[in-house]
Scaffold this motif. Sequence first.
Motif, PDB file in Angstrom:
ATOM      1  N   HIS A  19      -7.743   4.952   1.259  1.00 21.36           N
ATOM      2  CA  HIS A  19      -6.885   4.736   2.426  1.00 21.36           C
ATOM      3  C   HIS A  19      -7.584   5.180   3.712  1.00 21.36           C
TER       4      HIS A  19
ATOM      5  N   VAL B 134       3.490   2.121   2.021  1.00 17.95           N
ATOM      6  CA  VAL B 134       3.980   2.659   3.292  1.00 17.95           C
ATOM      7  C   VAL B 134       5.282   1.971   3.680  1.00 17.95           C
TER       8      VAL B 134
ATOM      9  N   ASP C 217      -0.074  12.109   2.911  1.00 19.19           N
ATOM     10  CA  ASP C 217      -0.050  11.555   1.552  1.00 19.19           C
ATOM     11  C   ASP C 217      -1.195  10.556   1.364  1.00 19.19           C
ATOM     12  N   LEU C 218      -1.362   9.676   2.351  1.00 14.78           N
ATOM     13  CA  LEU C 218      -2.426   8.677   2.259  1.00 14.78           C
ATOM     14  C   LEU C 218      -3.789   9.350   2.270  1.00 14.78           C
ATOM     15  N   ASP C 219      -3.924  10.353   3.135  1.00 10.07           N
ATOM     16  CA  ASP C 219      -5.216  11.003   3.316  1.00 10.07           C
ATOM     17  C   ASP C 219      -5.655  11.763   2.073  1.00 10.07           C
TER      18      ASP C 219
ATOM     19  N   LYS D 147      -4.493  11.139  -1.085  1.00 17.66           N
ATOM     20  CA  LYS D 147      -4.262  10.365  -2.305  1.00 17.66           C
ATOM     21  C   LYS D 147      -5.587   9.899  -2.935  1.00 17.66           C
TER      22      LYS D 147
ATOM     23  N   ASP E 139      -9.987  -1.238   3.002  1.00 18.03           N
ATOM     24  CA  ASP E 139      -9.586  -0.226   2.011  1.00 18.03           C
ATOM     25  C   ASP E 139      -9.566  -0.822   0.603  1.00 18.03           C
TER      26      ASP E 139
ATOM     27  N   ARG F 226       0.819  -1.215   0.000  1.00 17.87           N
ATOM     28  CA  ARG F 226       0.000   0.000   0.000  1.00 17.87           C
ATOM     29  C   ARG F 226       0.852   1.264   0.000  1.00 17.87           C
TER      30      ARG F 226
ATOM     31  N   ILE G 123       3.656  10.836   5.584  1.00 21.61           N
ATOM     32  CA  ILE G 123       2.957   9.775   4.855  1.00 21.61           C
ATOM     33  C   ILE G 123       1.464   9.735   5.198  1.00 21.61           C
TER      34      ILE G 123
ATOM     35  N   LEU H  44      -6.157   2.984   6.454  1.00 24.58           N
ATOM     36  CA  LEU H  44      -4.695   2.936   6.582  1.00 24.58           C
ATOM     37  C   LEU H  44      -4.086   4.207   7.170  1.00 24.58           C
ATOM     38  N   ASP H  45      -4.621   5.381   6.802  1.00 24.08           N
ATOM     39  CA  ASP H  45      -4.003   6.606   7.344  1.00 24.08           C
ATOM     40  C   ASP H  45      -4.097   6.629   8.878  1.00 24.08           C
TER      41      ASP H  45
END
Lengths: 182, 182, 182, 182
Positions: free
Chosen positions: B140, B23, B130-132, B134, B72, B21, B127, B143-144
């Motif tokens: 995500h 990370v 970035d995830l939030d 993306k 996700d 994913r 990061i 994941l965030d």
Amino acid sequence: MVKTVHSKEVTKAAFNRLQERGVNLSDIAEIVYEMQYAYHPALTLADCIDSVNKVLLKREIQHAILVGVELDVLAEERKLSEPLQSIVETDEGLFGIDETIALGASLGYGSIAVTTFGHLDKNKIGIIRDLDTKRGKGVHTFLDDIVASVAANAASRLAHSFRDQEEIAEEDKKQFEDEGIK
Amino acid sequence: MVKTVHSKEVTKAAFNRLQERGVNLSDIAEIVYEMQYAYHPALTLADCIDSVNKVLLKREIQHAILVGVELDVLAEERKLSEPLQSIVETDEGLFGIDETIALGASLGYGSIAVTTFGHLDKNKIGIIRDLDTKRGKGVHTFLDDIVASVAANAASRLAHSFRDQEEIAEEDKKQFEDEGIK
Amino acid sequence: MVKTVHSKEVTKAAFNRLQERGVNLSDIAEIVYEMQYAYHPALTLADCIDSVNKVLLKREIQHAILVGVELDVLAEERKLSEPLQSIVETDEGLFGIDETIALGASLGYGSIAVTTFGHLDKNKIGIIRDLDTKRGKGVHTFLDDIVASVAANAASRLAHSFRDQEEIAEEDKKQFEDEGIK
Amino acid sequence: MVKTVHSKEVTKAAFNRLQERGVNLSDIAEIVYEMQYAYHPALTLADCIDSVNKVLLKREIQHAILVGVELDVLAEERKLSEPLQSIVETDEGLFGIDETIALGASLGYGSIAVTTFGHLDKNKIGIIRDLDTKRGKGVHTFLDDIVASVAANAASRLAHSFRDQEEIAEEDKKQFEDEGIK
């Protein structure tokens, strides 16, 4: 543009999901009654059904139901990826995300809800036991915990509202006395 | 008969899932460094990577990663049922199961972890941001928050272990003095 | 026979305790405003004061205030036994019972409350900063966290109620349209 | 300048406090044994004492003991201000700060600890029952919950470490087989 989901849709979906998975509100209400009748002799099953209903109207509970049942169903259909599939399917003893989600849904109802949840989770009674032992016929790894959480929350709601009623009754009595009525 | 999943398999899957994913451990370690270097000037990025690694060896964290990334990915592939699909896909503001799972994974690391998690969840950095953001390129939602939890836990671990080291250093110094060495 | 304490007495005591320790509802409301106005441009300080008031009517919050302020005051008067006296007096970095009590009071308001609490606890603003830095003039080890919790809860209440209002507004609009009124 | 309290002092104080209040480690270990022997037939009371000991070395648990016993003792000496004095002295049914502190101390040991804590808090057994019913002879509003938390944590530690041992044993067996030894 993304449309937000209306809360009525979420409510309807949560109630449907419970029913589809074989959980009736009266099944949950019976556990609530079992937990609370010793403290409140006047308690009726209708009070308990009402309390379960109110709990089920909360967004956080509805979201927990939607996520939990989704994962149970996906595991039943063997659509999760490994090793999660095996972990959920077998309700692996050290897997705790089911309890985390259910506990998270109980934290909103205070300490009585949390300890009642722990008690129900250990001493599975009624529909919680049925779900827990129905293995083979279906996966209910998440649902049994969520039902325990809903029952615990409804029990806690009743404990708090009975206390409020007692205080109101006491005040009314006091007011009568103050006014020399008795 | 059902076979339990060996913990090595779970560990491997959790590390793989993070990497798949996008990370990297060093991405998380950078957030940890950012959170802790003000308190511990001798802190290195290597210390932070080590702490992140230790956190990722915990069963509860691994399970959170497996469940979160699964949801996700299923949302990305539009395989969740409605209305959960829309809720997860849009990371709907009042949906909190992602935070519940991530917070549950941080509770094990004490109050510093919990408040750091809250801080990272609000002020998404590195990061996590970035995830939030993306969105569009992938979902995500879970994941965030989980990355924020891992970073918060690793930061809390460091805070506690630095304190332990200070005490040991102080004791050694005291022992030298007691023995008249200085 | 032991008499239970009436909830009105507890409510009165909790409000008094806050005032005695220099915390006004408007101080807390300002933090709430700061946290929420970006999301809700129509928000007024009066909305925030109202929300803080509603939070302060909850038993769990009142109990947290009574216990927390009691411990702060006892530490100020140097009446706690050692080593607790030193730990509370110095707000020792790894002491987390203050955060535990405050976080426990926020869990009832869902994940927005929890992450906002973590954020406020790290980035102490307004009255929280005043309390935190007022050291020397008094001990507020517990109170600063509890105020952060009350503010976080009031912010979460507003976020949820604004969403409910939006949905009602949307429904009303839809109903007009359905009836061909526009 | 303020001196931080050394962790050895805190540890010593926490162990002393338990003993002064009539709680022996073996009393807690017996509850742990009761909770876990069904799952692990080889379990001994010595294993349980060891696990209780390890739990009691954690800072968060020690802080919970210091705060909880302090409040119990102050209530016993009628030194708390009203209405907190009456609430703690009578262990008022809707007061939940005792459970919040105890639960906070259990969250660090995962979901097994949390549900075991809830179970013990409802079905008070052994020393927990003794503390809970010793009313009149002393106030143990906080201590009974904290003991339940320590027992739950020690039980959870054992559950996790037994699982780790099983896996190691399985690996060793597999290695023997691989090497054709049997």
